[in-house]
Write a protein that holds these residues in place. Structure first.
Motif, PDB file in Angstrom:
ATOM      1  N   UNK A 582       0.826  -1.210   0.000  1.00 56.68           N
ATOM      2  CA  UNK A 582       0.000   0.000   0.000  1.00 56.68           C
ATOM      3  C   UNK A 582       0.861   1.261   0.000  1.00 56.68           C
ATOM      4  N   UNK A 583       1.907   1.297   0.835  1.00 58.17           N
ATOM      5  CA  UNK A 583       2.712   2.522   0.926  1.00 58.17           C
ATOM      6  C   UNK A 583       3.547   2.716  -0.334  1.00 58.17           C
ATOM      7  N   UNK A 584       3.987   1.627  -0.964  1.00 56.58           N
ATOM      8  CA  UNK A 584       4.737   1.761  -2.212  1.00 56.58           C
ATOM      9  C   UNK A 584       3.871   2.396  -3.299  1.00 56.58           C
ATOM     10  N   UNK A 585       2.610   1.969  -3.387  1.00 56.94           N
ATOM     11  CA  UNK A 585       1.713   2.554  -4.389  1.00 56.94           C
ATOM     12  C   UNK A 585       1.447   4.030  -4.072  1.00 56.94           C
ATOM     13  N   UNK A 586       1.286   4.343  -2.789  1.00 55.29           N
ATOM     14  CA  UNK A 586       1.061   5.736  -2.402  1.00 55.29           C
ATOM     15  C   UNK A 586       2.253   6.603  -2.789  1.00 55.29           C
ATOM     16  N   UNK A 587       3.462   6.133  -2.531  1.00 59.71           N
ATOM     17  CA  UNK A 587       4.654   6.924  -2.846  1.00 59.71           C
ATOM     18  C   UNK A 587       4.838   7.090  -4.350  1.00 59.71           C
ATOM     19  N   UNK A 588       4.464   6.102  -5.134  1.00 56.36           N
ATOM     20  CA  UNK A 588       4.514   6.256  -6.589  1.00 56.36           C
ATOM     21  C   UNK A 588       3.609   7.403  -7.034  1.00 56.36           C
ATOM     22  N   UNK A 589       2.458   7.519  -6.400  1.00 52.19           N
ATOM     23  CA  UNK A 589       1.539   8.618  -6.730  1.00 52.19           C
ATOM     24  C   UNK A 589       2.156   9.961  -6.347  1.00 52.19           C
ATOM     25  N   UNK A 590       2.744  10.043  -5.152  1.00 51.57           N
ATOM     26  CA  UNK A 590       3.373  11.296  -4.716  1.00 51.57           C
ATOM     27  C   UNK A 590       4.463  11.725  -5.687  1.00 51.57           C
ATOM     28  N   UNK A 591       5.274  10.767  -6.131  1.00 52.38           N
ATOM     29  CA  UNK A 591       6.362  11.090  -7.059  1.00 52.38           C
ATOM     30  C   UNK A 591       5.814  11.511  -8.418  1.00 52.38           C
ATOM     31  N   UNK A 592       4.754  10.863  -8.882  1.00 59.46           N
ATOM     32  CA  UNK A 592       4.182  11.231 -10.181  1.00 59.46           C
ATOM     33  C   UNK A 592       3.582  12.630 -10.143  1.00 59.46           C
ATOM     34  N   UNK A 593       3.099  13.043  -8.965  1.00 61.99           N
ATOM     35  CA  UNK A 593       2.533  14.381  -8.800  1.00 61.99           C
ATOM     36  C   UNK A 593       3.588  15.429  -8.454  1.00 61.99           C
ATOM     37  N   UNK A 594       4.845  14.998  -8.308  1.00 63.63           N
ATOM     38  CA  UNK A 594       5.948  15.893  -7.931  1.00 63.63           C
ATOM     39  C   UNK A 594       5.626  16.626  -6.624  1.00 63.63           C
ATOM     40  N   UNK A 595       4.957  15.913  -5.722  1.00 64.05           N
ATOM     41  CA  UNK A 595       4.501  16.511  -4.473  1.00 64.05           C
ATOM     42  C   UNK A 595       5.445  16.085  -3.350  1.00 64.05           C
ATOM     43  N   UNK A 596       6.391  16.961  -3.001  1.00 57.91           N
ATOM     44  CA  UNK A 596       7.389  16.637  -1.989  1.00 57.91           C
ATOM     45  C   UNK A 596       6.782  16.560  -0.594  1.00 57.91           C
TER      46      UNK A 596
END
Length: 733
Positions: A582-596
Motif C-alpha cells: 500500500x505505501x509503495x503505491x502511495x509513494x509512486x503517486x506522490x512522485x508522479x505528482x511531484x509533491x514533496x
C-alpha cells in the motif's frame, strides 16, 4: 573595474559596487558583466547572476525568491527547496562551500536583500551593485566598496565604436565625443544610442546628433529638478522610442502595463491583442533596439528604467479605456490559462465560473501534468503582481477569481505562505464585489493555507467565518467544506471526538447535495481519526469504503492518501507485506505528482514498515529523506517525527545512546511547538532509551509524559497512559 578583491574570514571575497549615477546608474551592469566575463576562468565552478530589481517600479526580488532561483541553478529540484529562508540560505551556503564561483547581485536596494545570498565562506566571490552605498556590507561583512561614476570619455567612445564598428566607419572622433556627452557617458544610454547609429549606417552622425539634441532640448523644457544623468537617459530613451514603427511603439507602451518582473510571448500577445507570430516580430524589434531584454526562449524582461519609461508613455499616449482593455485582456489570459492548469494540477477541485475571455489569444492548453506544472513554476513570480494589479485597477472580480484559481494552480515548489500574500487581497476583492461564492471559496482556501503553515488560530478564524457565512447564505456544500476543514484542525490538535463529529456532519451534508467526491475525502479523514484513536475496526471499514470511492473517481492524490492510511492500518495489524504494498503505491503517486510534501509525510510510514520488518538500514534511509524534505518545506513537527523514527530504529539495533539523542532532539521541537501529545509520546520513547543507563532520568521522563497525557481520553491515549503508569509502578533498580 579590474581590482582583485581581498578575502574575509573563511576566504570569501565580497565587493560592493556603488553606482553614483542616480537613476541612470543601473546601466553600469554591463561593465560588471564585461568584467565578469574577463575573469570567468578564475571561477571554474561557474557564475550566478540575478537582478534584484531594487529600483524598479514593481516589488524588489526578495531573499526567498533569490535563494529559490539560485538553488534551482545549483541543481536543487524545486520541490526540494526549503520554505524557510534561513534553511534555504543554509542549503545554499553548503552547496557553495566547496565551490569557487562568482555571484553577481545586481541592482540591490538594501543590505537585508543581499545578506542571505552571501556564500559565508570558501573561495567564491560576491559582487553587489547598488545605487545605495550599502554601508552595512562594509561594516559587518568586510566588503570592499568600489564607486563607479560615469565612464571616462575614451571608454565611452570605445563603447560606441564597439557596437557600431561592423556597420559604419569614418565617424569623426569629435562627433562621437559629442554623442557620448549627450548620453552623459552612461553605458545604458550609450548602448541604445550606438544601436540606433548602427541600425542606420547611411545616416550621417550629424543628423543623429541633431535628433538627439532636439530631444534633449525638449526634456530641458519639460523637466523640473531632474538631474543631468536622469535627463540624459530619458532623452536617449525618447530618441530611440520615437524611431520605432507605430506597432512596435504600441507594444512597447503596453508591455509597461504588465505588472510582473518578466513575461512570456503569450502574455505580450494578449496585452497587444495580436497573433503570436506578429507579436514575436515586434518583440524582436524591441530587443534589437535595446529597449527590451530576452531572458530565455520566448521570455522577456525590461530594464527597470525602461519599464518605468514604457509605463509613462502608455499613460501619456494611450487613452485610459485602451489601457484598461489591455490589462483586462492580460488578466483574462492568465485567469483562463490558470484554470486550464488546475485541470491537471488539482483535477478534483471545483472550477471557478469564469466570464468569457476578452483576449484574442486563446489560453494555453496543457498536454499533461508536467506541462501544467512547468507553466505554474515559470509564471509563479508573476502571480502576486497580477492579483495586486487587478485589485488596484478596481477589477475586483478578476482579483478574487485569480487568487482562488491560482490556489489550485500552485507549482510544486510554491508554499501556501506564498499564496497567502495575495489570497487576502482576493478575499478583500470578493468582499468589495459582495460575491458570496467568492468569499466562501477564499475563506476556506485561507483556512487550509493557514493550517498548512501551522498558523492554526488564523485557520480557525477564517473557517469559522466560512461556516457562519455558508449557513446564513444557505450554502450547504460550502458549510460541509468548512466543517471538513475544521475537523482536520481538531485532528491535528488531537481533539478526536470533536474531529469525528465535524467529519460526520460534513459527510452527511456532502451526501445530501450529491457531493460524492467530497464525501469520500471526508470519510478518509474520519478513517484517519479512528486510526489515530486506536479504533482499528472502524478505521478499516471507513478507509476501505473511501479507497474504493476514490479509485472509481480516479482522484490520484486522494487514492494516495487512502493507501497511506491503509498502510498504517496494516502495519498496526502486523500485516507488514500488505502494508508495504500500500505505501509503495502511495509513494509512486506522490512522485508522479511531484509533491514533496506528500512524499516526505508518507516516507515516515514507509520507515515504520521497514523497521517493523527488521530492515533497519532502509528504514533509516527513509527517515533521513523524510527529515530532509520536511526541513526544506519548513514543517518542524513532521521533521521531528522523522527523528523519532530514527531513534526507534537505533533503539531496535541496541544503539540506545544514539536513540536517546534523536528522541531528545524531537522532544525539544514538540515542546517548542506546544504539541503536548507528541511530546508525551516522545518522552515515553526517550525514557525507554535511557533506562538502562540512567533509571532515575527515565522515571523523570515518564512522570512528565504522564502529566501531558492527562487531557487525552481516546483509546490509544488511554493505552499509552496505562503503559507509562506501569513503568512508573515498577520498583526502581
Amino acid at each position: 573595474m579590474h581590482a582583485i578583491l581581498t578575502g574575509r574570514d573563511g576566504g570569501q571575497a565580497l565587493v560592493s559596487v556603488h553606482v553614483v549615477a542616480g537613476t541612470a546608474g543601473a546601466g553600469k551592469t554591463s561593465l560588471v558583466l564585461h568584467w565578469a566575463h574577463q575573469v570567468k576562468d578564475r571561477f571554474p565552478d561557474g557564475q550566478l547572476f540575478l537582478n534584484l530589481r531594487g529600483y524598479g517600479p514593481g516589488e524588489p526580488v526578495t531573499a526567498e525568491q533569490a535563494l529559490r532561483r539560485f538553488l534551482r541553478a545549483l541543481g536543487v529540484a524545486s520541490g526540494d527547496i526549503p520554505q524557510d529562508v534561513d534553511d534555504a540560505a543554509a542549503l545554499y551556503r553548503s552547496l557553495l562551500a566547496d565551490r569557487r564561483m562568482l555571484i553577481l547581485l545586481d541592482n540591490a536596494a538594501t543590505v537585508g536583500q543581499v545578506r542571505p545570498l552571501l556564500p559565508g565562506g570558501g573561495d567564491s566571490l560576491t559582487v553587489v551593485t547598488s545605487r545605495n552605498r550599502l554601508a552595512g556590507l562594509a561594516v559587518r561583512e568586510g566588503a570592499r566598496r568600489i564607486t563607479l561614476g560615469m565612464l571616462p570619455e575614451p571608454e565611452a567612445i570605445e563603447l560606441l565604436q564597439a557596437v557600431t564598428q561592423d556597420y559604419r566607419s569614418g565617424d569623426d572622433q569629435d562627433k562621437l565625443s559629442e554623442l557620448a556627452r549627450l548620453c552623459a557617458r552612461l553605458p545604458l544610454a550609450l548602448r541604445i544610442a550606438a544601436e540606433r547609429a548602427a541600425s542606420h549606417p547611411h545616416l550621417r552622425l550629424d543628423d543623429l546628433l541633431d535628433d538627439l539634441r532636439d530631444e534633449s532640448a525638449l526634456w530641458d523644457a519639460l523637466s523640473t529638478g531632474m538631474d543631468e544623468e536622469a535627463e540624459a537617459v530619458r532623452t536617449v530613451f525618447a530618441w530611440s522610442y520615437r524611431t520605432l514603427p507605430p506597432h512596435s511603439g504600441r507594444l512597447f507602451r503596453l508591455l509597461g502595463l504588465h505588472p510582473g518582473p518578466e513575461f512570456g510571448l503569450h502574455a505580450a500577445a494578449a496585452l497587444a491583442d495580436l497573433p503570436l507570430s506578429r507579436t514575436r516580430q515586434l518583440l524582436d524589434d524591441l530587443v534589437g533596439a535595446h529597449l527590451l531584454e530576452q531572458s530565455g526562449p520566448d521570455r522577456f524582461q525590461f530594464h527597470d528604467l525602461l519599464r518605468a519609461y514604457a509605463s509613462d508613455q502608455a499613460n501619456d499616449e494611450d487613452p485610459v479605456e485602451q489601457r484598461e482593455a489591455a490589462l483586462r485582456r492580460l488578466l483574462d489570459w492568465y485567469l483562463h490559462t490558470a484554470d486550464g492548469a488546475q485541470t491537471w494540477l488539482q483535477p478534483g477541485e471545483d472550477h471557478v465560473r469564469l466570464s468569457e475571455t476578452t483576449a484574442l489569444l486563446p489560453p494555453l492548453e496543457f498536454s499533461d501534468y508536467d506541462a501544467a506544472a512547468d507553466w505554474a513554476e515559470r509564471e509563479r513570480i508573476a502571480f502576486p503582481h497580477l492579483v495586486r494589479s487587478a485589485a488596484a485597477a478596481g477589477l475586483h472580480q478578476h482579483a478574487w477569481q485569480l487568487a482562488a484559481t491560482l490556489w489550485n494552480a500552485l507549482s510544486a515548489s510554491a508554499s501556501f505562505a506564498d499564496w497567502l500574500d495575495f489570497g487576502l487581497i482576493g478575499l478583500a476583492s470578493a468582499e468589495r464585489e459582495d460575491d458570496t461564492d467568492g468569499q466562501l471559496l477564499l475563506l476556506n482556501q485561507l483556512g487550509m493555507s493557514y493550517r498548512s503553515v501551522s498558523q492554526l488560530d488564523s485557520a480557525v478564524h477564517y473557517l469559522n467565518r466560512a461556516l457562519l457565512l455558508a449557513r446564513s447564505a444557505g450554502k450547504p456544500m460550502d458549510e460541509a467544506h468548512a466543517l471538513n476543514l475544521m475537523g482536520l484542525i481538531h485532528l491535528r490538535t488531537r481533539r478526536l471526538d470533536t474531529a469525528t463529529g465535524h467529519f460526520a456532519q460534513a459527510i452527511s451534508i456532502f451526501r445530501e447535495v450529491n457531493g460524492d467526491r467530497w464525501a469520500a475525502s471526508a470519510l478518509s479523514n474520519l478513517a484517519g481519526t479512528y486510526l489515530e484513536a486506536g479504533r482499528l475496526r472502524e478505521a478499516h471499514d471507513a478507509v476501505e469504503t473511501a479507497l474504493a470511492a476514490h479509485r472509481s473517481l480516479d482522484n490520484q492524490q486522494s487514492v494516495g492518501n487512502a493507501l497511506w492510511l491503509t498502510a498504517k492500518l496494516r502495519r498496526e495489524q502486523d500485516e507488514v507485506e500488505a502494508a508495504r504494498e500500500a505505501i509503495d503505491e502511495a509513494l509512486e503517486i506522490a512522485l508522479s505528482l511531484r509533491n514533496r510534501g506528500l512524499e516526505g509525510f508518507w516516507l515516515l510510514t514507509l520507515g515504520d514498515i521497514l523497521r517493523a520488518g527488521g530492515q533497519y538500514g532502509d528504514a533509516l534511509a527513509s527517515y533521513q529523506r523524510s527529515a530532509m524534505l520536511h526541513r526544506r518545506l519548513g514543517d518542524r513537527g513532521r521533521e521531528a517525527l522523522a527523528w523519532r523514527g530514527t531513534g526507534q530504529t537505533y533503539a531496535a539495533t541496541g544503539r540506545h545512546g544514539d536513540a536517546a539523542a534523536f528522541h531528545r532532539q524531537a522532544a525539544a521541537v514538540h515542546r517548542d511547538l506546544g504539541d503536548t501529545w507528541e511530546l508525551a509520546v516522545e518522552l515515553d520513547h526517550l525514557a525507554a532509551a535511557v533506562q538502562s543507563e540512567d533509571a532515575e532520568a527515565a522515571r523523570a521522563y515518564w512522570a512528565e509524559a504522564l502529566t501531558h497525557l492527562a487531557p487525552y481520553t481516546d483509546p490509544r491515549a488511554t493505552a499509552v497512559r496505562a503503559r507509562v503508569q506501569r513503568r512508573l509502578a515498577e520498583p526502581g533498580e
